[in-house]
Design a protein around this motif. Structure first.
Motif, PDB file in Angstrom:
ATOM      1  N   PHE A   1      -8.105  -3.222  -7.908  1.00 27.02           N
ATOM      2  CA  PHE A   1      -7.545  -4.206  -6.983  1.00 27.02           C
ATOM      3  C   PHE A   1      -6.704  -3.530  -5.897  1.00 27.02           C
ATOM      4  O   PHE A   1      -5.768  -4.126  -5.367  1.00 27.02           O
ATOM      5  N   ALA A   2      -7.056  -2.312  -5.541  1.00 24.24           N
ATOM      6  CA  ALA A   2      -6.312  -1.578  -4.516  1.00 24.24           C
ATOM      7  C   ALA A   2      -6.348  -2.283  -3.167  1.00 24.24           C
ATOM      8  O   ALA A   2      -5.431  -2.128  -2.351  1.00 24.24           O
ATOM      9  N   ASP A   3      -7.415  -3.042  -2.893  1.00 19.75           N
ATOM     10  CA  ASP A   3      -7.435  -3.900  -1.712  1.00 19.75           C
ATOM     11  C   ASP A   3      -6.495  -5.063  -2.003  1.00 19.75           C
ATOM     12  O   ASP A   3      -6.819  -5.964  -2.782  1.00 19.75           O
ATOM     13  N   VAL A   4      -5.324  -5.052  -1.383  1.00 22.12           N
ATOM     14  CA  VAL A   4      -4.277  -6.004  -1.739  1.00 22.12           C
ATOM     15  C   VAL A   4      -4.756  -7.446  -1.595  1.00 22.12           C
ATOM     16  O   VAL A   4      -4.386  -8.320  -2.385  1.00 22.12           O
ATOM     17  N   ARG A   5      -5.613  -7.699  -0.621  1.00 21.68           N
ATOM     18  CA  ARG A   5      -6.107  -9.069  -0.421  1.00 21.68           C
ATOM     19  C   ARG A   5      -6.898  -9.570  -1.641  1.00 21.68           C
ATOM     20  O   ARG A   5      -7.012 -10.777  -1.856  1.00 21.68           O
ATOM     21  N   SER A   6      -7.426  -8.655  -2.430  1.00 22.56           N
ATOM     22  CA  SER A   6      -8.216  -9.063  -3.600  1.00 22.56           C
ATOM     23  C   SER A   6      -7.350  -9.692  -4.685  1.00 22.56           C
ATOM     24  O   SER A   6      -7.874 -10.270  -5.642  1.00 22.56           O
ATOM     25  N   LEU A   7      -6.027  -9.593  -4.544  1.00 23.05           N
ATOM     26  CA  LEU A   7      -5.111 -10.167  -5.524  1.00 23.05           C
ATOM     27  C   LEU A   7      -4.819 -11.645  -5.254  1.00 23.05           C
ATOM     28  O   LEU A   7      -4.176 -12.307  -6.079  1.00 23.05           O
ATOM     29  N   GLU A   8      -5.293 -12.171  -4.139  1.00 19.06           N
ATOM     30  CA  GLU A   8      -5.000 -13.555  -3.788  1.00 19.06           C
ATOM     31  C   GLU A   8      -5.569 -14.517  -4.827  1.00 19.06           C
ATOM     32  O   GLU A   8      -6.641 -14.302  -5.394  1.00 19.06           O
TER      33      GLU A   8
ATOM     34  N   ILE B   1      -1.415  -3.083  -9.141  1.00 26.02           N
ATOM     35  CA  ILE B   1      -2.433  -2.169  -8.609  1.00 26.02           C
ATOM     36  C   ILE B   1      -2.409  -0.830  -9.339  1.00 26.02           C
ATOM     37  O   ILE B   1      -3.470  -0.249  -9.605  1.00 26.02           O
ATOM     38  N   ILE B   2      -1.228  -0.353  -9.692  1.00 27.64           N
ATOM     39  CA  ILE B   2      -1.140   0.920 -10.425  1.00 27.64           C
ATOM     40  C   ILE B   2      -1.944   0.853 -11.720  1.00 27.64           C
ATOM     41  O   ILE B   2      -2.689   1.786 -12.068  1.00 27.64           O
TER      42      ILE B   2
ATOM     43  N   LYS C   1       0.827  -1.210   0.000  1.00 31.01           N
ATOM     44  CA  LYS C   1       0.000   0.000   0.000  1.00 31.01           C
ATOM     45  C   LYS C   1       0.860   1.259   0.000  1.00 31.01           C
ATOM     46  O   LYS C   1       0.592   2.209  -0.756  1.00 31.01           O
ATOM     47  N   SER C   2       1.874   1.289   0.844  1.00 39.28           N
ATOM     48  CA  SER C   2       2.731   2.479   0.881  1.00 39.28           C
ATOM     49  C   SER C   2       3.517   2.605  -0.411  1.00 39.28           C
ATOM     50  O   SER C   2       3.799   3.720  -0.882  1.00 39.28           O
TER      51      SER C   2
ATOM     52  N   THR D   1      -7.226  -9.675 -13.324  1.00 36.02           N
ATOM     53  CA  THR D   1      -6.777  -8.349 -13.737  1.00 36.02           C
ATOM     54  C   THR D   1      -6.855  -8.239 -15.258  1.00 36.02           C
ATOM     55  O   THR D   1      -6.701  -9.225 -15.976  1.00 36.02           O
ATOM     56  N   LYS D   2      -7.047  -7.022 -15.725  1.00 35.08           N
ATOM     57  CA  LYS D   2      -7.200  -6.798 -17.169  1.00 35.08           C
ATOM     58  C   LYS D   2      -5.936  -6.255 -17.812  1.00 35.08           C
ATOM     59  O   LYS D   2      -5.695  -6.465 -18.999  1.00 35.08           O
TER      60      LYS D   2
END
Length: 380
Positions: free
Chosen positions: A115-122, A109-110, A77-78, A127-128
């Motif tokens: 998908f800014a909620d990092v957990r959503s990448l699990e 995420i950029i 996030k940072s 992703t497009k």
């Protein structure tokens, strides 16, 4: 059956390969780099081997180093915030798996802000868009994150690691320069090298293994068995062999997955902050023993790649020989076989976490929560 195989576009190999970086940047018309590298690499001047090249060519960059050895959601996030503020238009990741995994999550995420909620990448996130243009420069011969579609992030709050698999995260350019690995201490060289061996053996025996990946993983086992001891002694030939070996298995395991040695190592890292390569090295022979009866003749090939003459050996003997060769290599490079931090009262959580890990389904032999407890106890 259709087997997919994903590779990164371009890789450069050999001593001095980092010298290619300025030309790559110029050819792509890139303006400013966001450099993800961990604090120790900055402190010991490893990152400077690349930034000095950028300085000499008047190329702009900004360094981000808020990265832990087991990178966390907060590190990502940072990093996303820092990338947005930097004005960068591409990324250079310099380091081992921690720097490259953090960079992968940031870059995804950029370009995929939903998908800014990092957990959503699990897992396999839909992703497009590809990550930001990335040049990956490994400093350890272990994770092969410069060649894979995987990355791992630690959820500190839930005491777990989660695996992300995304063909959009693979770096555009890999710079595999053994000179970048020459300053790594013995312990880190040993543990990351055993991580690479775990990749190769698990990738060779996973349920999804097939001929193309098998060719690569067997060659990786041979390269690692031949070169890891010399790399730990910081000999040039060993460093070069390990730089290649870890990349070769990276191309393979990225496509066929891993097994429960990694599931258990992820859990040990999340709960005890055990270095990933150390955890893999401790678990690998234990898991090999558990899996042996579901591997056909593959342990014969593993034993031979590890340098064992299997002439006249029956199946039980060559299976034991393969496991013994792995144990011996691990001991020779100084990896412990027991984990003092492990406690009986933690076993329920550890076993449940390992069973839920994304690597577990690929193991050649299914494991129950009770099986995981039994396997973890072998470290006590």
């Amino acid at each position: 059956m259709v087997n997919r195989f994903v590779l990164n576009g371009i890789s450069y190999h050999g001593k001095g390969a980092i010298q290619e970086i300025p030309g790559i940047i110029q050819s792509k018309g890139l303006q400013k780099a966001f450099i993800a590298s961990d604090p120790d690499l900055i402190r010991f001047g490893v990152t400077a081997k690349v930034t000095d090249l950028l300085d000499a060519n008047n190329m702009a960059y900004e360094i981000y180093s808020d990265i832990k050895p087991n990178p966390t959601i907060e590190n990502v996030k940072s990093g996303v915030a820092a990338y947005k503020a930097s004005g960068a238009d591409y990324m250079i990741t310099i380091g081992g798996g921690s720097s490259m995994d953090t960079g992968k999550a940031i870059g995804i995420i950029i370009n995929n802000p939903e998908f800014a909620d990092v957990r959503s990448l699990e897992g396999v996130a839909p992703t497009k868009n590809r990550t930001v243009f990335t040049i990956a420069v490994p400093t350890t011969a272990g994770t092969a994150a410069e060649a894979t579609i995987n990355y791992v992030i630690t959820d500190v709050e839930k005491k777990r690691k989660f695996v992300c698999v995304d063909t959009n995260d693979i770096p555009d350019i890999a710079i595999v320069d053994p000179d970048m690995m020459s300053s790594m201490p013995k312990g880190l060289t040993a543990s990351t090298g055993m991580d690479a061996l775990t990749h190769a053996i698990e990738g060779y025996t996973t349920k999804a293994a097939w001929a193309l990946a098998d060719c690569l993983n067997l060659e990786a086992i041979r390269l690692i068995a031949k070169n890891l001891r010399a790399a730990v002694r910081n000999e040039d030939e060993g460093r070069e062999g390990m730089a290649l070996g870890q990349f070769v298995t990276g191309m393979a395991f990225s496509n066929v997955g891993l097994g429960i040695a990694h599931s258990m190592a992820h859990t040990l890292g999340a709960v005890y902050d055990t270095p990933h390569g150390v955890a893999c090295a401790m678990m690998l022979p234990i898991v090999m023993e558990y899996n042996a009866d579901c591997t056909g003749e593959k342990y014969k090939a593993i034993a031979e790649a590890m340098g064992v003459d299997t002439t006249g050996m029956d199946q039980d003997t060559y299976r034991k020989a393969a496991i013994d060769a792995v144990r011996q290599l691990s001991a020779d490079v100084g990896i412990p076989s027991k984990l003092d931090a492990l406690k009986e009262e933690d076993l329920d959580f550890l076993a449940e976490s390992a069973a839920a890990d994304a690597c577990a389904p690929g193991n050649p032999k299914d494991a129950s929560v009770e099986d995981f407890k039994t396997l973890f106890r072998k470290l006590m």
